[in-house]
Design a protein around this motif. Structure first.
Motif, mmCIF file in Angstrom:
data_model
loop_
_atom_site.group_PDB
_atom_site.id
_atom_site.type_symbol
_atom_site.label_atom_id
_atom_site.label_comp_id
_atom_site.label_asym_id
_atom_site.label_seq_id
_atom_site.Cartn_x
_atom_site.Cartn_y
_atom_site.Cartn_z
ATOM 1 N N LYS A 1 59.026 50.119 82.287
ATOM 2 C CA LYS A 1 59.317 51.349 83.026
ATOM 3 C C LYS A 1 59.396 51.095 84.526
ATOM 4 O O LYS A 1 59.059 51.953 85.336
ATOM 5 C CB LYS A 1 58.254 52.402 82.716
ATOM 6 C CG LYS A 1 58.164 52.739 81.229
ATOM 7 C CD LYS A 1 57.033 53.705 80.924
ATOM 8 C CE LYS A 1 56.957 53.997 79.418
ATOM 9 N NZ LYS A 1 55.836 54.915 79.094
ATOM 10 N N SER B 1 60.976 53.095 87.320
ATOM 11 C CA SER B 1 62.372 53.338 86.941
ATOM 12 C C SER B 1 62.561 54.743 86.361
ATOM 13 O O SER B 1 63.685 55.181 86.116
ATOM 14 C CB SER B 1 62.834 52.299 85.914
ATOM 15 O OG SER B 1 62.018 52.334 84.759
ATOM 16 N N GLU B 2 61.446 55.442 86.145
ATOM 17 C CA GLU B 2 61.464 56.814 85.629
ATOM 18 C C GLU B 2 60.173 57.484 86.078
ATOM 19 O O GLU B 2 59.265 56.823 86.601
ATOM 20 C CB GLU B 2 61.560 56.810 84.100
ATOM 21 C CG GLU B 2 60.406 56.061 83.447
ATOM 22 C CD GLU B 2 60.589 55.889 81.948
ATOM 23 O OE1 GLU B 2 59.935 56.656 81.197
ATOM 24 O OE2 GLU B 2 61.382 54.998 81.542
ATOM 25 N N ASP B 3 60.061 58.770 85.897
ATOM 26 C CA ASP B 3 58.807 59.452 86.226
ATOM 27 C C ASP B 3 57.704 58.942 85.302
ATOM 28 O O ASP B 3 57.894 58.865 84.080
ATOM 29 C CB ASP B 3 58.961 60.964 86.059
ATOM 30 C CG ASP B 3 59.869 61.578 87.123
ATOM 31 O OD1 ASP B 3 60.234 60.844 88.078
ATOM 32 O OD2 ASP B 3 60.200 62.776 87.016
ATOM 33 N N ALA C 1 60.346 58.579 89.894
ATOM 34 C CA ALA C 1 61.299 57.469 89.777
ATOM 35 C C ALA C 1 61.682 56.970 91.173
ATOM 36 O O ALA C 1 61.980 57.752 92.069
ATOM 37 C CB ALA C 1 62.539 57.920 89.012
#
Length: 501
Positions: free
Chosen positions: A83, A105-107, A308
């Motif tokens: 992630k 790369s994301e929440d 992110a």
């Protein structure tokens, strides 16, 4: 010193003296496919400065961008879905490429596993030497784990693209061991740059550490002879002939900046180089997340939510700012683990030295005692020093016998003794503050300059943190002097007063 204005005419001793105002993973031998003849160029290499080495590695890294980034290489070699992603931060020096850092790369939510790096992509001594017994022998003799890991990566770099670790080494070259401020460890600073730390005990610590690296370099050939089978794959000279000291020093410092200390593993695995770990991860003192060894991997479980694109941070351990600067090239201004040392020692010329040494030992102290002064707990530290210093002021043999027969840290405390002890402490803190060439106010003005050289910035941040601790100690001492019941009493004579360093 403005702190003294609140006192009721402290004696003249309190007038202070006037204040005078690389490719670091210099595993930076050539990355060309054809190994260079190091013997023929060793003189030239030794004469090269770190800039020359850096430029060669940068040219190579630009040329090889088509090989993909570190994360792509890891995914091809077994990295499970994760992630995080790599982002760029501009370097303060336009001659150097941007540094990479790990970002979400994301929440993400607290407790998420950001990534899990398989052991096949982690460099440890167990992996390098292939024999845990040899690894333990080396690191308990004369060489540290860092020296062995640095040597391994230097030989691997000479393999060029044939090395499994080529993409990782290329990333370390790009990072040059720089911390969040893109600053190298002061172990690689010039003499002029080290002068930014004049007055700080950290400067002497840096010079001492550099001498230790030199001693390790002189022992490098031990690895070659003790682990000969490992190095049969490298058709090069023995270490001290293959690599000039300056190259090894840069490699050592770079490894130091990115090594991870794993818990609950064998000795041969406790220090690990983890791709996606530091220096791609940012260190923070108030963070609880840390890289941990699990079955077959090293993973990071985060301790806070991230949006992110936000950089991922990890705990750097309970390190003071002096260690953060030396190891990683940054200072944490919110570091609750920051501390300084006050060294006190009993006077060896004292006829009662042996009795005082015994009394100190009975109370958990040494004849040369280092007191840790933590930020925010300066008054407690001063209070902890007082019984030890009082012991040094005892002069009457009968009083000394009374101390020896007591069951605790009890010294007879007279008003004149207490005044003498506090006077000595205050004078000591004033002297240490006067050892810096600038005042705290001047330092704070300096760091407000947004164009300040980053090395000067982190050095100034460090001395500011030190001065604040020393000033708080001085303030605590002055407050105690002002609370004495009879301020008119002169300090007791002290022919064998303890030493403060």
């Amino acid at each position: 010193m403005d702190l003294l204005k609140s006192t009721r005419s402290i004696s003249s001793i309190f007038h202070p003296p006037a204040l005078v105002y690389h490719s670091r993973v210099a595993i930076a031998v050539s990355l060309s496919k054809k190994p260079i003849n190091v013997r023929k160029c060793s003189g030239m290499c030794a004469a090269s400065n770190s800039d020359t080495i850096v430029k060669s590695s940068e040219i190579i890294s630009k040329k090889d961008e088509q090989h993909g980034d570190l994360k792509s290489w890891m995914e091809k070699n077994g990295l499970p879905p994760c992630k995080v992603m790599l982002k760029e931060r501009r370097s303060h020096d336009s001659k150097h490429p941007p540094i990479h850092y790990v970002a979400a790369s994301e929440d993400l939510q607290e407790g998420d596993v950001a990534f899990s790096v398989p052991n096949s992509l982690v460099v440890t001594l167990e992996r390098v030497l292939g024999n845990e017994t040899v690894a333990e022998l080396l690191t308990t003799n004369k060489l540290s784990e860092l020296a062995c890991l640095a040597l391994y990566l230097m030989y691997e770099k000479k393999q060029g693209k044939k090395s499994l670790w080529y993409p990782y080494i290329r990333e370390l070259d790009r990072q040059r061991g720089r911390g969040q401020l893109a600053v190298e460890s002061p172990l690689l600073w010039s003499e002029a740059e080290l002068d930014y730390l004049t007055g700080s005990p950290t400067k002497a610590e840096i010079l001492e550490r550099a001498e230790g690296i030199k001693r390790e370099y002189n022992e490098l050939d031990t690895v070659w002879f003790m682990a000969g089978s490992l190095f049969q794959q490298y058709p090069y000279d023995i270490p001290t002939e293959a690599f000039p000291f300056e190259i090894f020093k840069q490699a050592f410092v770079a490894v130091q900046s990115c090594v991870v200390h794993l818990q609950k593993v064998s000795l041969a695995r406790r220090f690990a180089l983890v791709p996606l770990g530091p220096p791609l991860l940012s260190y923070r003192s108030n963070c609880k997340a840390m890289l941990t060894a699990v079955d077959g991997a090293v993973q990071l479980v985060i301790d806070r939510p991230y949006k992110a694109g936000e950089p991922i941070v990890v705990w750097c351990g309970p390190q003071p700012n002096s260690k953060l600067l030396i190891n990683y090239g940054f200072v944490d201004e919110d570091n609750s683990y920051d501390r300084m040392v006050v060294e006190a020692s009993l006077n060896t010329d004292d006829p009662q030295y042996q009795d005082k040494r015994l009394a100190a030992q009975r109370n958990g102290k040494l004849s040369v005692q280092k007191f840790q002064v933590f930020v925010g707990k300066e008054r407690e530290a001063v209070m902890d020093m007082l019984p030890y210093l009082r012991l040094g002021y005892v002069s009457d043999p009968s009083e000394m016998q009374s101390v020896l027969s007591s069951q605790g840290p009890i010294c007879p405390v007279s008003s004149c003794m207490e005044r003498a002890v506090l006077d000595q402490l205050a004078e000591y803190f004033i002297k240490r503050l006067a050892g810096y060439p600038t005042t705290l106010g001047e330092d704070e003005t300096l760091i407000a300059d947004h164009n300040l050289n980053p090395k000067r910035l982190v050095a100034t941040q460090l001395v500011i943190s030190e001065k604040k601790i020393l000033k708080a100690c001085l303030q605590a001492t002055v407050d105690m002097i002002n609370q004495l019941p009879d301020f008119s009493i002169s300090p007791c004579p002290a022919p064998y007063a303890p030493n403060l360093n």
